[in-house]
Design a protein around this motif. Structure first.
Motif, PDB file in Angstrom:
ATOM      1  N   HIS A 176      39.947  44.336  44.235  1.00  0.00           N
ATOM      2  CA  HIS A 176      40.014  45.340  45.150  1.00  0.00           C
ATOM      3  C   HIS A 176      38.676  46.038  45.649  1.00  0.00           C
ATOM      4  CE1 HIS A 176      44.301  44.994  44.285  1.00  0.00           C
ATOM      5  NE2 HIS A 176      43.698  45.248  42.783  1.00  0.00           N
ATOM      6  N   PRO A 177      37.797  45.408  46.339  1.00  0.00           N
ATOM      7  CA  PRO A 177      36.351  45.690  46.630  1.00  0.00           C
ATOM      8  C   PRO A 177      36.467  46.822  47.466  1.00  0.00           C
ATOM      9  CG  PRO A 177      36.855  43.610  47.933  1.00  0.00           C
ATOM     10  CD  PRO A 177      38.238  43.768  46.905  1.00  0.00           C
ATOM     11  N   ASP A 178      37.307  47.077  48.360  1.00  0.00           N
ATOM     12  CA  ASP A 178      37.365  48.325  49.357  1.00  0.00           C
ATOM     13  C   ASP A 178      37.420  49.401  48.721  1.00  0.00           C
ATOM     14  OD1 ASP A 178      36.794  46.363  51.381  1.00  0.00           O
ATOM     15  OD2 ASP A 178      39.006  46.278  52.056  1.00  0.00           O
ATOM     16  N   GLU A 179      38.210  49.425  47.534  1.00  0.00           N
ATOM     17  CA  GLU A 179      38.700  50.704  46.721  1.00  0.00           C
ATOM     18  C   GLU A 179      37.561  50.604  45.713  1.00  0.00           C
ATOM     19  OE1 GLU A 179      42.570  50.378  45.308  1.00  0.00           O
ATOM     20  OE2 GLU A 179      43.289  49.839  47.307  1.00  0.00           O
ATOM     21  N   ASN A 180      36.673  49.865  45.221  1.00  0.00           N
ATOM     22  CA  ASN A 180      35.756  49.973  44.233  1.00  0.00           C
ATOM     23  C   ASN A 180      34.268  49.650  44.873  1.00  0.00           C
ATOM     24  OD1 ASN A 180      37.655  50.195  41.615  1.00  0.00           O
ATOM     25  ND2 ASN A 180      38.503  48.835  43.244  1.00  0.00           N
ATOM     26  N   LYS A 181      33.721  50.478  45.657  1.00  0.00           N
ATOM     27  CA  LYS A 181      32.544  50.271  46.118  1.00  0.00           C
ATOM     28  C   LYS A 181      31.018  50.574  45.397  1.00  0.00           C
ATOM     29  CE  LYS A 181      34.257  50.915  50.890  1.00  0.00           C
ATOM     30  NZ  LYS A 181      34.390  51.429  52.247  1.00  0.00           N
ATOM     31  N   SER A 182      31.266  51.694  44.313  1.00  0.00           N
ATOM     32  CA  SER A 182      30.464  51.959  43.719  1.00  0.00           C
ATOM     33  C   SER A 182      29.864  50.950  42.558  1.00  0.00           C
ATOM     34  CB  SER A 182      30.556  53.214  42.725  1.00  0.00           C
ATOM     35  OG  SER A 182      31.017  54.151  43.533  1.00  0.00           O
ATOM     36  N   PRO A 183      28.635  50.590  42.466  1.00  0.00           N
ATOM     37  CA  PRO A 183      28.090  49.636  41.789  1.00  0.00           C
ATOM     38  C   PRO A 183      28.385  49.876  40.185  1.00  0.00           C
ATOM     39  CG  PRO A 183      26.356  51.028  42.525  1.00  0.00           C
ATOM     40  CD  PRO A 183      27.519  51.146  43.414  1.00  0.00           C
ATOM     41  N   TRP A 184      28.548  48.737  39.590  1.00  0.00           N
ATOM     42  CA  TRP A 184      29.185  48.985  38.170  1.00  0.00           C
ATOM     43  C   TRP A 184      28.046  48.355  37.290  1.00  0.00           C
ATOM     44  CZ3 TRP A 184      31.958  51.334  34.614  1.00  0.00           C
ATOM     45  CH2 TRP A 184      32.333  50.698  33.421  1.00  0.00           C
TER      46      TRP A 184
END
Length: 589
Positions: A134-142
């Protein structure tokens, strides 16, 4: 009877019987019960253990049993040889820490580095999966949390249970009425929220699906619970008296095994079974109840729960005494525990249970009318009693005999004045009152400072309850440590002080929040406030910088997008309000 002293008595020699009786007398003396009369094979009389008007045996030598097998004359030999208490080691903590150790070191005995590394591993796995799927919902770098960062995260969670605020964001608020600067120094709010979002306790990619033979409703938390159990059992050997009871974890979300118990203070929640030491409340084992299996009624659930608890707590076959309430108690269970698990038990009982003495286990038994009246019965290893207090109390036990003590009660006199009086009370009821509250004591401490902010994920609620339970167990280890006893005239440490010590030890010197991350400001603050700046159009829309920062710091509820702003500063700003504030106020957010 045979004249030889070596003749066997029900499978045991006379010497073995005498030795066992002497050991039992020592135990009876400890709990205030009279001594056991030893039967001498050479001088045994027909009326030993019998009432003068109702002999124990008839002329043929057979016991005159009631229709249901219960009788009024207690006999130790009918119960069998007494269980000797032989725990797996010396009772108490198994690890003795040095005097310089702090509360966090006791917590680390239970919450081990292996558990911490497991949580970091599964959290990192789940975060990468969410970013990938789900890249659109998890944009912050981890970034994978380090051991120090994860400890600081848990330390902040413990502090949130002590210093309760309406929501998590309030701990990073700059509002003078809510501000807590310590949290922002330890960790950035966005980083804390990111770890809280992804924290995980299982491999979701390998989770068995419904229909799979290995499917479990508790898969998301099962492996972690097993690790917690191992550490709790390994670090403490409980004393003889234990209690089994249930713990309710508050939860009102959607969940197939959510329970509703109207008589409990926490009416909606997740039920857990627990076994704890009666005096201290140290929890040796805890298990989540996942509801009925395949939609069928769980027959014999109470029996399975008790046996599973004593097995997982590693107290089988050692002579422990288990106290339980009427949900679990039954003559069948007590007999099974006594004969096959070398474990005695005591508990209140519901009068509709099978195999009870029906002549006394009923609504209005004969001879039990006034306060202090009682009636006893025995059948094999189990003794039963009904005792009149304000109402009838029904109890069975494979620990006690028919001994009677006394309790104090406020009794109303004829003139309406209450007076303190002593009332006869069976010893088994007095001991039940003393030893039943182990799990309740632990639950009381757990609820003081548990982290219970809103979440949609039930495993998180279980996790934070369990680490609070580990912290309580660590507190008990701390109080029992020979090198951490209070000095003369000093009181023992409180649970609040210990909790703050654990949180401070976990955070240590971690200061992940003191380093400023992100893009640096394009212009110095002084230039922003002193130089002349004109509005312009960027061509593309973006969030207004002032609105965004105010929402982030809980100064306003909404933010807006605009294509206008200050070209010199490189900031999108609403015209004219935010543009003016940005260039005229130093602390605009």
């Amino acid at each position: 009877m045979s004249e030889s002293s070596d003749e066997e008595f029900d499978g045991f020699s006379q010497n073995e019987v005498d030795a066992a009786a002497q050991r039992y007398n020592d135990r009876l003396a400890q709990i205030g019960i009279g001594e056991l009369d030893v039967v001498d094979n050479e001088n045994e009389s027909e009326n030993d253990f019998s009432d003068e008007n109702e002999p124990l045996v008839d002329e043929a030598g057979d016991r005159p049993a009631e229709a249901d097998g219960w009788h009024e004359n207690f006999n130790y030999y009918e119960r069998g040889l007494p269980h000797i208490f032989l725990p797996r080691g010396n009772t108490g903590p198994t690890t003795v820490l040095d005097p310089d150790k702090e509360p966090v070191d006791f917590f680390s005995l239970l919450f081990t580095n292996a558990i911490l590394q497991y949580i970091i591993q599964e959290t990192d796995r789940y975060a990468n999966k969410q970013i990938r799927d789900h890249p659109d919902e998890n944009k912050s770098p981890w970034v994978t949390p380090t051991v120090e960062e994860m400890k600081a995260f848990l330390g902040l969670c413990f502090l949130m249970g002590i210093n309760v605020k309406p929501d998590i964001k309030s701990y990073w608020s700059t509002d003078v009425m809510l501000e807590t600067p310590y949290f922002s120094k330890v960790m950035k709010r966005d980083r804390y929220m990111q770890i809280m979002r992804y924290i995980h306790f299982s491999n979701s990619e390998q989770a068995p699906q419904p229909g799979d033979p290995n499917y479990s409703k508790l898969y998301k938390i099962e492996s972690l619970m097993n690790m917690f159990t191992d550490s709790m059992v390994n670090q403490y050997i409980p004393k003889r008296q234990l209690s089994v009871d249930e713990v309710m974890v508050p939860w009102k979300g959607r969940l197939s095994f959510k329970q509703y118990m109207p008589a409990k203070p926490t009416k909606w929640g997740i039920k857990m079974w627990a076994i704890a030491e009666a005096n201290t409340g140290y929890v040796s084992f805890c298990q989540v109840y996942s509801g009925r299996i395949n939609g069928a009624a769980a027959h014999g659930l109470a029996n399975r729960v008790v046996k599973n608890c004593i097995e997982k707590a590693n107290v089988i076959g050692q002579g422990y005494h288990i106290y339980m309430d009427n949900y679990f108690t039954s003559p069948t269970l007590f007999t099974d525990l006594f004969e096959h698990f070398n474990t005695a038990a005591c508990g209140t009982v519901r009068i509709n249970r099978r195999e009870l003495p029906k002549d006394i286990m009923k609504k209005n038994p004969e001879g039990v009318t006034n306060r202090g009246d009682m009636q006893f019965r025995q059948k094999d290893a189990v003794a039963a009693v009904v005792w009149k207090d304000k109402k009838n109390v029904n109890l069975i036990s494979s620990i006690h005999d028919f001994s009677v003590g006394a309790v104090q009660r406020n009794v109303q006199q004829a003139d309406g004045i209450f007076q303190r009086q002593e009332i006869p009370c069976p010893q088994m009821i007095s001991d039940y009152t003393q030893y039943m509250g182990g799990v309740d004591r632990a639950d009381q401490y757990i609820q003081y400072y548990v982290f219970q902010h809103k979440t949609l994920k039930w495993p998180k609620r279980i996790f934070f309850t369990m680490i609070e339970m580990l912290k309580f167990n660590a507190f008990r280890l701390f109080l029992a440590s020979p090198h951490h006893q209070p000095g003369p005239g000093k009181r023992p440490s409180t649970f609040l002080k210990f909790s703050k010590g654990v949180a401070a030890g976990l955070i240590g010197g971690y200061t992940g929040g003191s380093v400023r991350k992100g893009r640096p400001s394009l212009v110095p603050v002084d230039d922003r406030l002193t130089q002349r700046h004109l509005p312009g159009s960027f061509g593309n829309k973006s969030w207004c910088h002032v609105c965004h920062m105010r929402v982030k710091n809980n100064q306003q509820d909404t933010r807006r997008q605009t294509k206008y702003g200050c070209l010199d500063c490189g900031k999108h700003l609403c015209l004219p309000e935010c543009f003016t504030v940005f260039h005229s106020v130093k602390s605009y957010c």
